[in-house]
Design a protein around this motif. Structure first.
Motif, mmCIF file in Angstrom:
data_model
loop_
_atom_site.group_PDB
_atom_site.id
_atom_site.type_symbol
_atom_site.label_atom_id
_atom_site.label_comp_id
_atom_site.label_asym_id
_atom_site.label_seq_id
_atom_site.Cartn_x
_atom_site.Cartn_y
_atom_site.Cartn_z
ATOM 1 N N LYS B 236 0.801 -1.219 0.000
ATOM 2 C CA LYS B 236 0.000 0.000 0.000
ATOM 3 C C LYS B 236 0.838 1.276 0.000
ATOM 4 O O LYS B 236 0.468 2.242 -0.658
ATOM 5 N N PRO B 237 1.975 1.301 0.731
ATOM 6 C CA PRO B 237 2.779 2.533 0.656
ATOM 7 C C PRO B 237 3.162 2.871 -0.781
ATOM 8 O O PRO B 237 3.040 4.015 -1.214
ATOM 9 N N LEU B 238 3.607 1.857 -1.523
ATOM 10 C CA LEU B 238 3.956 2.052 -2.928
ATOM 11 C C LEU B 238 2.730 2.503 -3.720
ATOM 12 O O LEU B 238 2.796 3.412 -4.551
ATOM 13 N N THR B 240 0.169 4.137 -2.747
ATOM 14 C CA THR B 240 -0.286 5.516 -2.513
ATOM 15 C C THR B 240 0.360 6.450 -3.535
ATOM 16 O O THR B 240 -0.246 7.426 -3.957
ATOM 17 N N ARG B 241 1.597 6.118 -3.929
ATOM 18 C CA ARG B 241 2.245 6.947 -4.949
ATOM 19 C C ARG B 241 1.624 6.717 -6.326
ATOM 20 O O ARG B 241 1.490 7.640 -7.119
ATOM 21 N N LYS B 244 -1.580 8.707 -6.577
ATOM 22 C CA LYS B 244 -1.351 10.125 -6.836
ATOM 23 C C LYS B 244 -1.188 10.421 -8.323
ATOM 24 O O LYS B 244 -1.623 11.451 -8.814
#
Lengths: 293, 410
Positions: B236-238, B240-241, B244
């Motif tokens: 998920k961190p990846l 989120t980019r 965007k």
């Protein structure tokens, strides 16, 4: 608003990762505390827990029972491991014992290939896994389970080591085994006990992870490394500190990946470890005492 | 301070071990026996004149790659049996000799050596995984025996200087063709701004290199390119980019486990754009592991999975259905894509022997120059002196996963 929701998302992911690392790191600490050994088969306990649980579920055992059974089975395997591999070599140096645990971890992986093969397997989530949306960031119930379980383990460990007789005896064994023996504590029994407890906690960790990322025979290695880093950062002798270290690593990884690049995740983590080892080798949260990592 | 170094040493050891264990995936079962087991010799005595037709099959029918090698072995056995029952090739029975390389390169080399020196093979088919095929092929070149490889790597039939290896032919598609097929699809659907995510290993970076090379040709632009680990727990961190950048589509290039995690995460974040995945996840296992998240994932795959729904005019349809029926009738389980590689290899070898007899050089020249367009199970082959694989991107079909089924995507 968008930035806020991204930050929330990264925080959730970090907490989940942290919770997973924490459950394995606790095992490292418990065994280290009692025997002075770094047990590198710790990640393998998680692997065995996850795969055993999946097999039980496939045999139509209810999930909650399968989890309990797999914890019991893996704890028993841990006990056998301690009696056969560590106990018989207890007169050897710590380094020898550490190498033995590496050997055992390889053996357990081999065993897992024979039993379960190399295919990835999966476990259903503990409860209905509909994402919950908070400020546009999503949180999965399984992640809450992961975080919740490690917080409960954290509290239990704190209570256990500080307020129970057995816990105190365990600590006594590592501070001074000779004095502990004079006080009527049997370090050998304590060592068996410690390995059984950490195998059980490891198995629980495995069952928590399996619904999130699936389970394979080789999942233990990377988990072991990250948990080891977490334990060292937090302070190897202190279970709550190791858990805090694990959450710190998880959050650090999530933010590096989310704001920078996923390739740099491990670079940041391991650089952080080096920094800690050089600046504060006793661990970030350890109380200053004579003992060092 | 000593403890610092001990900790570091231990950590390095662990990382080293982890690296070993992950690169060892394809050959984890090492057997102690020094000789590859000869499984099945001499199906029938040669009856015709001249040299006997000796077909040697070397497959990873046990060990880590058993899931791939087993259908290959079964396919060859089935087809040889059928051919011999129908009178063999030009009235001569085929002598089939098979070896199990146990998914291990050393065993593969030993088996190949035996095949070429003792068995004096007419044609060798096999090499289930790329490592084994690469280990075996120098021997084929040395003993000047046609070798039909069933492993996927492009290096199997192309040497370091980019030229085709003289004695080696390859049946499966290159990974590059799957990338091109995805790009074709994106172009057709006018999805030009995409996110590219690949697993951080040789499979992933290989796909990424092909993507970077071919994307401009198809007018596709990557708004974000990144990697995830094979052991990814939470992407998920990846993502989120990725969110965007708001791409038109997301390409997830990996194998089953890590792709399942990433695709699950994409669904959890409620990203609505189409998800494309690699042909590496075209197994029932992916559907099992990813669950509901697998729905609507679009991927290129061999035609076998969707043989029933192909247009009747498709020249491959009949070949596919008859292979799949024959295999299922005999072994009572669904046919696998890996078996189709063996079927094509066998059929091409048979065609060459039918035309040229057992002269090895003549067989090689026939496959290279005279085979022409060959309608196989995997695809339509056009083998040329420069291209010893001969398949085009259209040997992949785009399929969509819908409630656990593979549905042809148009």
């Amino acid at each position: 608003m968008e930035v806020l929701s991204q930050m929330m998302q990264l925080l959730f992911s970090g907490l989940t990762l942290g919770a997973i690392y924490a459950l394995i790191a606790v095992g490292f600490v418990v065994i280290y505390n009692v025997t002075g050994i770094l047990n590198f088969a710790q990640g393998e306990f998680a692997m065995l827990g996850a795969l055993t649980c999946i097999s039980l579920v496939n045999m139509n055992v209810p999930l909650w029972l399968a989890i309990i059974l797999s914890i019991v089975i893996v704890a028993a395997i841990g006990g056998i491991f301690e009696r056969t591999a560590l106990h018989t070599a207890r007169k050897s140096s710590v380094t020898t014992l550490i190498i033995i645990t590496i050997g055992v971890s390889i053996a357990l992986r081999g065993l897992a290939i024979l039993i379960w093969g190399t295919q990835v397997q999966t476990l259903p989530p503990f409860t209905d896994n509909t994402p919950i949306s908070i400020l546009d960031a999503v949180l999965l119930p399984q992640n809450i389970w992961a975080v919740g379980i490690s917080v409960v383990i954290l509290i239990l460990m704190m209570y256990f080591f500080n307020y129970t007789f057995v816990g105190k005896s365990l600590t006594a064994c590592v501070v001074n085994p000779f004095a502990a023996r004079l006080m009527g504590i049997n370090p050998e029994k304590m060592s068996l006990f410690a390995v059984i407890v950490s195998a059980g906690v490891g198995a629980l960790a495995g069952t928590v992870i399996a619904p999130i990322s699936g389970a394979t025979y080789d999942m233990g290695m990377m988990l072991g490394i990250k948990a080891f880093v977490a334990a060292v950062i937090g302070g190897l002798t202190n279970a709550p500190a190791a858990i805090a270290g694990a959450f710190l690593i998880g959050i650090l990884e999530a933010f590096t990946e989310g704001l920078w690049s996923s390739g740099l995740k491990d670079v940041v983590t391991f650089s952080f470890l080096l920094l800690i080892l050089f600046v504060k080798p006793e661990g970030l949260f350890a109380k200053a005492s004579g003992k060092r990592v | 301070m000593k403890k610092v170094f001990l900790s570091l040493f231990v950590l390095m050891t662990m990382i080293f071990l982890a690296a070993c264990s992950s690169s060892d995936n394809s050959s984890e079962t090492k057997e102690t026996s020094t000789e590859p087991a000869k499984e099945d010799a001499a199906t029938a005595e040669p009856s015709g004149d001249g040299e006997p037709i000796k077909l040697v099959g070397i497959f990873s029918s046990s060990g880590g790659a058993a899931a791939l090698g087993e259908p290959e072995l079964e396919t060859i056995k089935m087809l040889v049996e059928e051919k011999n029952a129908a009178g063999g090739i030009n009235g001569q029975q085929i002598e089939l000799i098979t070896y199990d390389d146990k998914s291990d390169q050393n065993q593969a080399i030993l088996a190949m050596k035996k095949a070429l020196t003792q068995d004096e093979a007419t044609v060798v088919i096999g090499g289930t995984i790329s490592g084994n095929a690469l280990a075996m092929l120098p021997l084929a070149e040395q003993y000047e025996t046609p070798y039909i490889s069933l492993a996927a790597s492009k290096q199997v039939y192309v040497d370091e200087s980019g030229k085709a290896r003289k004695w080696v032919f390859k049946m499966p598609q290159d990974d590059q063709l799957a990338v091109e097929r995805i790009l074709q699809y994106l172009k057709e659907k006018n999805l030009t701004k995409v996110a590219w995510l690949n697993v951080a290993n040789s499979y992933g970076t290989g796909g990424h290199d092909e993507f970077k090379k071919y994307a401009p040709e198809y007018g596709i632009e990557a708004v974000i390119e990144d990697e995830f680990e094979a052991t990814v727990k939470d992407a998920k961190p990846l993502l989120t980019r990725v969110k965007k950048e708001n791409p038109d589509a997301i390409i997830v290039w990996g194998t089953v486990q890590e792709s399942a995690v990433v695709i699950k995460n994409i669904r959890e974040l409620a990203l609505e754009m189409p998800i494309l995945a690699s042909h590496g996840i075209a197994t029932e296992q992916f559907i099992e592991v990813a669950g509901d998240a697998a729905n609507d994932v679009i991927l290129p795959t061999g035609k076998l999975l969707v043989a029933d729904s192909l247009e009747d005019s498709n020249p491959q349809k009949e070949v596919l259905l008859s292979y799949s029926k024959q295999y299922t009738d005999k072994y009572n389980k669904p046919a696998s894509t890996f078996g189709t590689y063996a079927a094509d290899g066998f059929n091409i070898a048979v065609k060459a022997i039918e035309a040229k007899g057992t002269d090895r050089a003549a067989i090689r020249d026939f496959i290279e120059n005279e085979l022409g367009e060959y309608i196989g199970v995997t695809g339509i082959f056009n083998i040329t002196p420069d291209n010893h694989m001969g398949l085009a991107p259209d040997s992949f079909e785009m399929v969509r996963i819908q409630s656990g089924e593979w549905v042809l995507e148009n």
